[in-house]
Scaffold this motif. Sequence first.
Motif, short mmCIF file in Angstrom:
data_model
loop_
_atom_site.label_atom_id
_atom_site.label_comp_id
_atom_site.label_asym_id
_atom_site.label_seq_id
_atom_site.Cartn_x
_atom_site.Cartn_y
_atom_site.Cartn_z
N THR A 1 0.84 -1.21 0.00
CA THR A 1 0.00 0.00 0.00
C THR A 1 0.87 1.25 0.00
OG1 THR A 1 -0.15 -0.16 2.41
CG2 THR A 1 -1.99 -1.07 1.12
N GLU A 2 2.16 1.09 0.12
CA GLU A 2 3.09 2.21 0.08
C GLU A 2 3.64 2.37 -1.33
OE1 GLU A 2 6.12 1.81 3.05
OE2 GLU A 2 4.66 1.59 4.67
N ASP A 3 4.04 3.59 -1.66
CA ASP A 3 4.67 3.86 -2.95
C ASP A 3 6.12 3.41 -2.87
OD1 ASP A 3 5.12 4.76 -5.51
OD2 ASP A 3 5.45 6.85 -4.90
N LEU A 4 6.43 2.31 -3.52
CA LEU A 4 7.77 1.74 -3.44
C LEU A 4 8.53 2.00 -4.74
CD1 LEU A 4 6.77 -1.74 -1.97
CD2 LEU A 4 7.65 0.24 -0.71
N PRO A 5 9.63 2.77 -4.68
CA PRO A 5 10.40 3.01 -5.90
C PRO A 5 11.01 1.72 -6.48
CG PRO A 5 11.40 4.13 -4.00
CD PRO A 5 10.15 3.46 -3.53
N ASN A 6 11.24 0.73 -5.63
CA ASN A 6 11.83 -0.54 -6.06
C ASN A 6 10.77 -1.64 -6.19
OD1 ASN A 6 11.33 -0.76 -3.30
ND2 ASN A 6 13.08 -2.12 -2.97
N TRP A 7 9.53 -1.27 -6.51
CA TRP A 7 8.43 -2.24 -6.54
C TRP A 7 8.71 -3.38 -7.51
CZ3 TRP A 7 5.71 -3.61 -10.86
CH2 TRP A 7 5.80 -2.76 -11.97
N ARG A 8 9.34 -3.08 -8.64
CA ARG A 8 9.60 -4.12 -9.65
C ARG A 8 10.58 -5.16 -9.10
NH1 ARG A 8 7.70 -3.57 -14.52
NH2 ARG A 8 8.47 -4.79 -16.24
N GLU A 9 11.58 -4.69 -8.39
CA GLU A 9 12.57 -5.59 -7.77
C GLU A 9 11.88 -6.46 -6.71
OE1 GLU A 9 16.14 -4.72 -4.69
OE2 GLU A 9 16.18 -3.53 -6.53
N LEU A 10 11.00 -5.85 -5.91
CA LEU A 10 10.27 -6.61 -4.90
C LEU A 10 9.32 -7.61 -5.54
CD1 LEU A 10 9.53 -3.82 -2.28
CD2 LEU A 10 11.03 -5.81 -1.99
N LEU A 11 8.68 -7.20 -6.63
CA LEU A 11 7.79 -8.13 -7.33
C LEU A 11 8.59 -9.34 -7.83
CD1 LEU A 11 4.94 -8.76 -8.38
CD2 LEU A 11 5.57 -7.56 -10.48
N GLN A 12 9.75 -9.08 -8.41
CA GLN A 12 10.59 -10.18 -8.90
C GLN A 12 10.96 -11.11 -7.74
OE1 GLN A 12 14.13 -8.97 -11.00
NE2 GLN A 12 14.61 -11.06 -11.61
N LEU A 13 11.36 -10.54 -6.64
CA LEU A 13 11.73 -11.33 -5.47
C LEU A 13 10.55 -12.14 -4.94
CD1 LEU A 13 13.98 -12.04 -3.50
CD2 LEU A 13 13.39 -9.99 -2.20
N SER A 14 9.33 -11.58 -5.08
CA SER A 14 8.14 -12.27 -4.56
C SER A 14 7.81 -13.55 -5.33
CB SER A 14 6.93 -11.32 -4.56
OG SER A 14 6.38 -11.17 -5.84
N PHE A 15 8.40 -13.72 -6.51
CA PHE A 15 8.20 -14.97 -7.24
C PHE A 15 9.09 -16.10 -6.72
CE2 PHE A 15 5.95 -12.39 -10.34
CZ PHE A 15 5.01 -13.26 -10.83
N THR A 16 10.15 -15.74 -5.97
CA THR A 16 11.00 -16.77 -5.38
C THR A 16 10.77 -16.89 -3.87
OG1 THR A 16 12.81 -15.17 -5.28
CG2 THR A 16 12.79 -16.71 -7.14
N ASP A 17 10.49 -15.76 -3.22
CA ASP A 17 10.16 -15.76 -1.79
C ASP A 17 8.65 -15.56 -1.68
OD1 ASP A 17 9.75 -15.40 0.91
OD2 ASP A 17 11.24 -13.79 1.14
N LEU A 18 7.92 -16.64 -1.68
CA LEU A 18 6.46 -16.57 -1.71
C LEU A 18 5.85 -15.97 -0.45
CD1 LEU A 18 5.55 -19.98 -3.42
CD2 LEU A 18 5.93 -17.74 -4.47
N ASN A 19 6.65 -15.86 0.62
CA ASN A 19 6.16 -15.28 1.87
C ASN A 19 6.51 -13.81 2.03
OD1 ASN A 19 4.83 -17.60 3.12
ND2 ASN A 19 6.88 -18.49 3.11
N LEU A 20 7.26 -13.25 1.07
CA LEU A 20 7.62 -11.84 1.11
C LEU A 20 6.34 -11.00 1.14
CD1 LEU A 20 9.84 -9.60 0.83
CD2 LEU A 20 9.36 -9.69 -1.62
N LYS A 21 6.30 -10.07 2.09
CA LYS A 21 5.09 -9.27 2.25
C LYS A 21 5.47 -7.83 2.57
CE LYS A 21 0.65 -9.65 4.58
NZ LYS A 21 -0.17 -10.52 5.41
#
Length: 182
Positions: free
Chosen positions: A81-101
């Motif tokens: 819900t926050e404006d994350l400048p690195n959202w794309r990097e976090l999205l990529q990481l979320s495909f390998t770390d399924l619990n990343l929140k």
Amino acid sequence: MTKKVYLIRHCEALGQPPEAPLTKKGEEQAKSLAEFFKEREVDKIVSSPFIRAKSSINKVSTNKKLDIEMDERLKERVLSTEDLPNWRELLQLSFTDLNLKPPGGESSLEAMNRIAAVINEVLQSESENILIVSHGNLLSLLLKKYDEGFGFESWQALTNPDVYQLTFFNENMSYKRIWSDK
């Protein structure tokens, strides 16, 4: 009994908010989707409540004389819900770390389980040919549930719209992309 579930990513829209309408190009894409499904059997349509999803499938609904069932569980995953400048990097990481929140967001595992519950319900229904209309990240996570190799790069390769056919026969499931970019 064989059941087919068509996963449909919405057509091009004017942004990410729930109320974002389709672009002119998106409206043309919706006509192409209607043509694409013209000769295919469809028994049930379930859609995200977001305007872009419903607008993408309205013409199919009209042609098939089927109501569109709205399901809140098909709305797009919120990474944060926050404006994350690195959202794309976090999205990529979320495909390998399924619990990343990230703050205020939903983990990949939570989103995956949410859409999987919808699929399980439609598979229990009498319908044999079901359209599920949703959003890129959520659909990608469902495909990842069935195929661990479906990841960030696969998400990046999705088009607006896009269509994957999942075929369920007994305990077996296979899937393939059936939309052809024009």
